[in-house]
Design a protein around this motif. Structure first.
Motif, short mmCIF file in Angstrom:
data_model
loop_
_atom_site.label_atom_id
_atom_site.label_comp_id
_atom_site.label_asym_id
_atom_site.label_seq_id
_atom_site.Cartn_x
_atom_site.Cartn_y
_atom_site.Cartn_z
N LEU A 6 0.80 -1.30 0.06
CA LEU A 6 -0.05 -0.04 0.14
C LEU A 6 0.95 1.25 -0.03
O LEU A 6 0.54 2.12 -0.70
CB LEU A 6 -0.92 0.06 1.13
CG LEU A 6 -1.87 1.19 1.49
CD1 LEU A 6 -2.78 1.33 0.19
CD2 LEU A 6 -2.80 0.89 2.80
N ASN A 10 0.96 4.19 -2.86
CA ASN A 10 0.88 5.66 -2.46
C ASN A 10 1.91 6.44 -3.19
O ASN A 10 1.96 7.32 -3.71
CB ASN A 10 0.80 5.73 -1.27
CG ASN A 10 -0.61 5.32 -0.76
OD1 ASN A 10 -1.88 5.40 -1.68
ND2 ASN A 10 -1.03 5.02 0.51
N ARG A 13 2.02 6.98 -6.79
CA ARG A 13 0.95 7.95 -7.11
C ARG A 13 1.48 9.20 -6.80
O ARG A 13 1.27 10.27 -7.81
CB ARG A 13 -0.41 7.78 -6.48
CG ARG A 13 -1.30 8.66 -6.74
CD ARG A 13 -2.67 8.23 -6.14
NE ARG A 13 -2.72 8.57 -4.72
CZ ARG A 13 -2.62 7.61 -3.70
NH1 ARG A 13 -2.64 6.30 -4.43
NH2 ARG A 13 -2.51 8.02 -2.60
N ASP A 97 -12.22 16.46 -10.20
CA ASP A 97 -10.95 16.32 -9.78
C ASP A 97 -9.73 16.49 -10.38
O ASP A 97 -8.80 15.72 -10.33
CB ASP A 97 -11.02 14.67 -9.50
CG ASP A 97 -11.84 14.31 -8.21
OD1 ASP A 97 -11.84 15.40 -7.24
OD2 ASP A 97 -12.21 13.23 -8.00
N LEU B 2 -14.79 16.37 -1.79
CA LEU B 2 -15.37 15.05 -2.08
C LEU B 2 -13.96 14.28 -2.10
O LEU B 2 -12.90 14.82 -2.50
CB LEU B 2 -15.70 15.11 -3.71
CG LEU B 2 -17.04 15.40 -3.92
CD1 LEU B 2 -17.54 15.57 -5.48
CD2 LEU B 2 -18.10 14.49 -3.26
N THR B 4 -11.04 11.84 -3.36
CA THR B 4 -10.75 11.13 -4.45
C THR B 4 -10.27 9.29 -4.14
O THR B 4 -10.00 9.19 -2.78
CB THR B 4 -10.00 11.78 -5.23
OG1 THR B 4 -8.65 11.65 -4.57
CG2 THR B 4 -10.27 13.02 -5.61
N GLU B 6 -7.61 8.44 -4.57
CA GLU B 6 -6.21 8.92 -4.08
C GLU B 6 -6.28 9.11 -2.50
O GLU B 6 -5.61 8.46 -1.98
CB GLU B 6 -5.35 9.96 -4.66
CG GLU B 6 -5.13 9.63 -6.20
CD GLU B 6 -6.28 9.23 -7.14
OE1 GLU B 6 -6.00 8.40 -8.13
OE2 GLU B 6 -6.89 10.00 -7.18
N LEU B 9 -7.00 5.73 -0.38
CA LEU B 9 -5.88 4.97 -0.25
C LEU B 9 -4.94 5.65 0.75
O LEU B 9 -3.94 4.84 1.50
CB LEU B 9 -4.98 4.62 -1.64
CG LEU B 9 -5.96 3.53 -2.42
CD1 LEU B 9 -5.13 3.01 -3.55
CD2 LEU B 9 -6.49 2.22 -1.36
N ALA B 10 -4.78 6.87 0.85
CA ALA B 10 -3.76 7.46 1.48
C ALA B 10 -4.30 7.58 2.94
O ALA B 10 -3.45 7.43 3.92
CB ALA B 10 -3.51 8.85 0.90
N ALA B 12 -6.09 5.30 4.02
CA ALA B 12 -5.89 3.56 4.64
C ALA B 12 -4.60 3.57 5.24
O ALA B 12 -4.43 2.98 6.47
CB ALA B 12 -6.26 2.74 3.55
N GLU B 13 -3.42 4.04 4.54
CA GLU B 13 -2.25 4.00 5.07
C GLU B 13 -2.08 4.66 6.31
O GLU B 13 -1.39 4.27 7.21
CB GLU B 13 -1.14 4.66 3.71
CG GLU B 13 0.10 4.39 4.26
CD GLU B 13 1.04 5.06 3.14
OE1 GLU B 13 0.71 5.01 2.14
OE2 GLU B 13 2.17 5.47 3.70
N HIS B 41 -13.08 2.05 -4.29
CA HIS B 41 -12.51 1.62 -2.95
C HIS B 41 -13.30 2.41 -1.90
O HIS B 41 -14.00 3.33 -1.91
CB HIS B 41 -11.19 2.13 -2.74
CG HIS B 41 -10.14 1.37 -3.62
ND1 HIS B 41 -10.06 0.18 -3.64
CD2 HIS B 41 -9.39 1.94 -4.59
CE1 HIS B 41 -9.09 -0.13 -4.40
NE2 HIS B 41 -8.59 1.06 -4.96
#
Lengths: 235, 107
Positions: A6, A10, A13, A97, B2, B4, B6, B9-10, B12-13, B41
């Motif tokens: 993970l 990240n 990205r 976005d 909102l 994203t 991205e 997942l950030a 989650a980490e 996700h």
């Protein structure tokens, strides 16, 4: 998922590099394949196909079901010209976005008061764009009408293979632009990548409506989905 | 603001790094009209806090509950939701689509 995986996902990205997370849905086994390593991977063909489409998907390989989590870098939009249309475009693109940056050397236009929610840089495009680092996940909309400001940005965008390049101006204005770019050594194929007059033809009148037409064209270029009318034409 | 994919997942980490039990739910397959595309996700922590979505809000409650079991025993699960599901009246997709969601723990 291992925390290491993970973290790596990240990290890729944040560095604006594409990567695919491969999960064996049967066993739960996982690995991360960075874009640079895809060519040498045993699943190269399937990985490459999904990455080009920018779509996560379940994939069957030799009787096993894998899930590919495809991560393409977040799309950026650089708007040249801190003009009225840009004010509407910046807000709308943010909702969709896009990571938005406004560039205009004219300090009276490029003010934070006019653009409270996005990055505004009061600088010439040829100075600041190399610092931003244009790439295939960046779109450029040149909206100043002024060749001194727009042309250098368009040249850099063409060289960087930006996924979208649009330029405001009438057909007449664009014809002159084509002459200048041809003179600067760009091929007809390269120049043909510029969307001009900018935006989808939805009969837009107000600055906000023009922003809608430009943003729709940008999303279309990013997703590369042929319009229904175009598909019918091709059929 | 909102969130994203991205941000999700950030998050989650950072939840995991702060010592929480965390699960990630991913939409791995959809049939018919589904509200969120494949690859979407939802991340869930051990207290049931969550960020992101796998549907239009129809099944998140159930995924969050299932995620607690995944966080507890570490075994990934694949969940399916849709009108054909026997639990359709309880948790189902009013849009008539069907989705499959893979839930895994971060270790």
């Amino acid at each position: 998922m291992q925390l290491d995986i993970l973290k790596a996902l990240n990290e890729e990205r944040r560095a604006r590099r594409a990567a695919v997370l491969v999960t064996d849905l049967g066993s739960g086994a996982q690995r991360l394949v960075k874009a640079a390593d895809i060519a040498a991977d045993p699943m190269a063909e399937a990985l490459d196909r999904q990455l080009r489409m920018g779509k996560s998907a379940s994939v069957e390989i030799e009787g096993r079901t894998y899930f590919f989590t495809v991560q393409a870098p977040p799309a950026r939009l650089v708007v040249i010209g801190a003009v009225h249309v840009s004010q509407a475009l910046a807000e709308m693109a943010r909702l969709v976005d896009f990571d938005v940056t406004i560039v205009d050397p004219r300090t009276a236009f490029a003010s934070e008061e006019r653009f409270p929610n996005v990055r505004v840089i009061a600088e010439w495009p040829d100075k600041v764009l190399p610092e931003i680092g244009l790439d295939a996940y960046t779109g450029i909309a040149a909206l100043t009408h002024d060749p001194k400001i727009d042309d250098p940005a368009l040249k850099l965008a063409l060289a960087a293979n930006c996924f979208y390049i649009g330029a405001l101006g009438s057909k007449k204005t664009h014809a002159k632009r084509v002459e200048r770019l041809t003179g600067a050594g760009f091929s007809p194929e390269q120049i043909g990548r510029i969307h001009a007059p900018i935006g989808l033809d939805i009969g837009a009148v107000s600055p906000a409506e023009i922003a809608v037409s430009v943003l729709a064209e940008i999303v279309l270029s990013l997703r590369r989905k042929p319009l229904r009318s175009e598909k019918e034409k091709a059929a | 603001m909102l969130a994203t994919e991205e941000d999700i997942l950030a998050q989650a980490e950072s939840w995991k790094k702060s010592g929480k039990g965390v699960a990630i739910a991913t939409v791995v397959e959809t049939w018919g009209s589904a509200p969120r595309p494949v690859g979407s996700h939802l991340v869930i922590d051990e207290e049931g806090l969550f960020l992101g979505s796998v549907s239009g809000g129809c099944v998140e409650g159930d995924v969050v509950t299932e995620a607690q079991d995944v966080i507890a025993d570490g075994k990934p699960r694949t969940l399916e939701y849709g009108v054909a599901d026997e639990t359709a009246w309880r948790v189902g997709l009013s849009c008539g689509g069907r989705i499959r969601v893979y839930v895994e723990r971060i270790d």
